[in-house]
Design a protein around this motif. Structure first.
Motif, short mmCIF file in Angstrom:
data_model
loop_
_atom_site.label_atom_id
_atom_site.label_comp_id
_atom_site.label_asym_id
_atom_site.label_seq_id
_atom_site.Cartn_x
_atom_site.Cartn_y
_atom_site.Cartn_z
N ALA A 40 0.84 -1.19 0.00
CA ALA A 40 0.00 0.00 0.00
C ALA A 40 0.88 1.25 0.00
O ALA A 40 2.05 1.18 0.42
N PRO A 41 0.36 2.38 -0.45
CA PRO A 41 1.17 3.61 -0.47
C PRO A 41 1.74 3.93 0.89
O PRO A 41 1.02 3.93 1.90
N GLY A 42 3.03 4.19 0.93
CA GLY A 42 3.69 4.57 2.17
C GLY A 42 3.96 3.43 3.12
O GLY A 42 4.43 3.67 4.24
N LYS A 43 3.66 2.21 2.69
CA LYS A 43 3.87 1.06 3.57
C LYS A 43 4.84 0.06 2.92
O LYS A 43 5.07 0.08 1.72
N GLU A 44 5.37 -0.80 3.75
CA GLU A 44 6.27 -1.83 3.24
C GLU A 44 5.47 -2.95 2.57
O GLU A 44 4.29 -3.15 2.87
N ARG A 45 6.15 -3.67 1.70
CA ARG A 45 5.52 -4.82 1.07
C ARG A 45 5.23 -5.87 2.13
O ARG A 45 6.08 -6.16 2.96
N GLU A 46 4.01 -6.44 2.10
CA GLU A 46 3.65 -7.41 3.10
C GLU A 46 3.18 -8.71 2.48
O GLU A 46 2.60 -8.74 1.39
N PHE A 47 3.42 -9.78 3.19
CA PHE A 47 3.02 -11.12 2.78
C PHE A 47 1.50 -11.25 2.81
O PHE A 47 0.85 -10.79 3.74
N VAL A 48 0.96 -11.90 1.79
CA VAL A 48 -0.48 -12.19 1.73
C VAL A 48 -0.72 -13.69 1.84
O VAL A 48 -1.49 -14.15 2.69
N GLY A 49 -0.08 -14.46 0.98
CA GLY A 49 -0.28 -15.90 1.01
C GLY A 49 0.73 -16.61 0.15
O GLY A 49 1.43 -16.01 -0.66
N THR A 50 0.83 -17.93 0.35
CA THR A 50 1.79 -18.74 -0.38
C THR A 50 1.19 -20.11 -0.66
O THR A 50 0.28 -20.57 0.05
N ILE A 51 1.69 -20.77 -1.69
CA ILE A 51 1.22 -22.10 -2.07
C ILE A 51 2.42 -22.93 -2.49
O ILE A 51 3.33 -22.41 -3.15
#
Length: 124
Positions: A40-51
């Motif tokens: 998101a703008p102004g935020k760090e990249r974050e984990f959502v999910g993995t397979i």
């Protein structure tokens, strides 16, 4: 080398759904664990999910658990992210990534290849 192209982003109202797709080049797709991240703008990249490589094991961030589902189709080199019950705080650029070494990847630095991202905007 794996090239990843995301699609399916867009504008949706809160409570709605979207399905993101990530198409991979190359016949080695089934050799990679896959992941989805968002920024998101102004935020760090974050984990959502993995397979994992075979598609029978998944992992999710707590913030999306129960709402988002990852799946993959190794026959057509594609991974999906089904997003339901979307919230304004889900607004971000969503990236898919390929991980050569780990069974499941929860950290961005574990991934070897990244797509260019697709924008998801959830209005309230």
């Amino acid at each position: 080398q794996v090239q990843l192209v995301e699609s399916g982003g867009g504008l949706v109202q809160a409570g709605g759904s979207l399905r993101l797709s990530c198409a991979a080049s190359g016949r080695t797709f089934s050799s990679y664990a896959m992941g989805w991240f968002r920024q998101a703008p102004g935020k760090e990249r974050e984990f959502v999910g993995t397979i994992n490589r075979s598609g029978d094991t998944t992992g999710y961030a707590d913030s999306v658990k129960g709402r988002f589902t990852i799946s993959r189709d190794n026959a057509i080199y594609t991974v999906y992210l089904q997003m339901n019950s979307l919230k304004p705080e889900d607004t971000a650029v969503y990236y898919c990534a390929a991980d050569r070494d780990y069974a499941l990847g929860y950290n961005a630095n574990e991934y070897d290849y990244w797509g260019q991202g697709t924008q998801v905007t959830v209005s309230s």
